[in-house]
Design an enzyme around this catalytic site. Structure first.
Site, PDB file in Angstrom:
ATOM      1  N   HIS A  71      -1.834   8.025  17.785  1.00 51.45           N
ATOM      2  CA  HIS A  71      -2.976   8.919  17.615  1.00 51.45           C
ATOM      3  C   HIS A  71      -4.230   8.229  18.146  1.00 51.45           C
ATOM      4  O   HIS A  71      -4.299   6.995  18.221  1.00 51.45           O
ATOM      5  CB  HIS A  71      -3.169   9.273  16.148  1.00 51.45           C
ATOM      6  CG  HIS A  71      -2.086  10.146  15.599  1.00 51.45           C
ATOM      7  ND1 HIS A  71      -2.274  10.922  14.480  1.00 51.45           N
ATOM      8  CD2 HIS A  71      -0.812  10.380  16.009  1.00 51.45           C
ATOM      9  CE1 HIS A  71      -1.165  11.598  14.226  1.00 51.45           C
ATOM     10  NE2 HIS A  71      -0.262  11.276  15.133  1.00 51.45           N
ATOM     11  N   GLU A  73      -7.197   7.683  16.905  1.00 50.33           N
ATOM     12  CA  GLU A  73      -7.827   6.720  15.993  1.00 50.33           C
ATOM     13  C   GLU A  73      -7.034   5.426  15.929  1.00 50.33           C
ATOM     14  O   GLU A  73      -7.613   4.330  15.958  1.00 50.33           O
ATOM     15  CB  GLU A  73      -7.949   7.316  14.580  1.00 50.33           C
ATOM     16  CG  GLU A  73      -8.837   8.529  14.496  1.00 50.33           C
ATOM     17  CD  GLU A  73      -8.099   9.850  14.693  1.00 50.33           C
ATOM     18  OE1 GLU A  73      -8.635  10.884  14.282  1.00 50.33           O
ATOM     19  OE2 GLU A  73      -6.990   9.856  15.263  1.00 50.33           O
ATOM     20  N   CYS A 103      -6.110  12.419  10.556  1.00 50.32           N
ATOM     21  CA  CYS A 103      -4.936  12.874   9.807  1.00 50.32           C
ATOM     22  C   CYS A 103      -4.575  11.826   8.746  1.00 50.32           C
ATOM     23  O   CYS A 103      -5.184  10.759   8.668  1.00 50.32           O
ATOM     24  CB  CYS A 103      -3.757  13.109  10.751  1.00 50.32           C
ATOM     25  SG  CYS A 103      -3.007  11.580  11.362  1.00 50.32           S
ATOM     26  N   CYS A 106      -3.788   8.290  10.135  1.00 51.21           N
ATOM     27  CA  CYS A 106      -4.969   7.595  10.644  1.00 51.21           C
ATOM     28  C   CYS A 106      -5.899   7.145   9.522  1.00 51.21           C
ATOM     29  O   CYS A 106      -6.545   6.103   9.633  1.00 51.21           O
ATOM     30  CB  CYS A 106      -5.692   8.473  11.646  1.00 51.21           C
ATOM     31  SG  CYS A 106      -4.702   8.767  13.128  1.00 51.21           S
TER      32      CYS A 106
END
Length: 180
Positions: A71, A73, A103, A106
């Site tokens: 992801h 992040e 999310c 993260c």
């Protein structure tokens, strides 16, 4: 903008930080289509120091790299750790800017990496509404972060981010997740 955590910053400093955050988040949203055109997913994150210096900027690369944890992040945190040669970013008082609310995965990465402040663009509700992507179960995450001294701001410039997500969906962009 919903500011979910209080800090010791005066109103003038808060206004300056918000102005910087809007500029950075709009810049990330503007850059995002270029990343998408090169195979990245529809999210971009950047880590800055408290002086406004860019430490890392990375896009979502789950589909591109075939790794579920890639992801935006997580990628930005990984690059910041590499750049600063440490697994503990807390001494650097770093700020994470993300085009969307982080999310569940993260959030854990942000917490354990030592990020001190977060600014995000699109809320999870809007991400789910536009894309159908399941952001995960995140009960009272902002309060939990506040209790740990992590300052959270958002959503910021949500309409700009929503438009990028809508365009991604329109272009048949891939949204991933386990097939249950």
């Amino acid at each position: 903008m919903k500011d979910t955590c209080t800090d010791n910053t005066n109103e003038k400093e808060k206004a300056q930080k918000l102005k910087r955050a809007k500029k950075i988040l709009l810049g990330l949203q503007k850059e995002l289509p270029n990343y998408i055109a090169n195979g990245s997913g529809p999210f971009l994150a950047a880590v800055y120091d408290t002086y406004g210096n860019l430490i890392s900027k990375e896009a979502n690369s789950v589909v591109l790299r075939q790794r579920s944890h890639r992801h935006a992040e997580m990628n930005a945190i990984k690059m910041a750790e590499k750049t600063l040669n440490t697994y503990d970013l807390s001494p650097y008082d770093l700020v994470l800017y993300s085009t969307a609310e982080p999310c569940m995965m993260c959030l854990g990465g942000i917490l354990w990496a030592g990020i001190k402040e977060i600014y995000y663009g699109v809320s999870s509700n809007v991400v789910e509404e536009v894309t159908g992507f399941d952001e995960g179960f995140k009960p009272d995450w902002q309060e939990a972060f506040r209790q740990r001294g992590i300052i959270v701001h958002g959503p910021i410039e949500e309409e700009a981010g929503k438009k990028v997500l809508q365009q991604y969906v329109k272009q048949n962009g891939v949204f991933y997740g386990p097939k249950n």
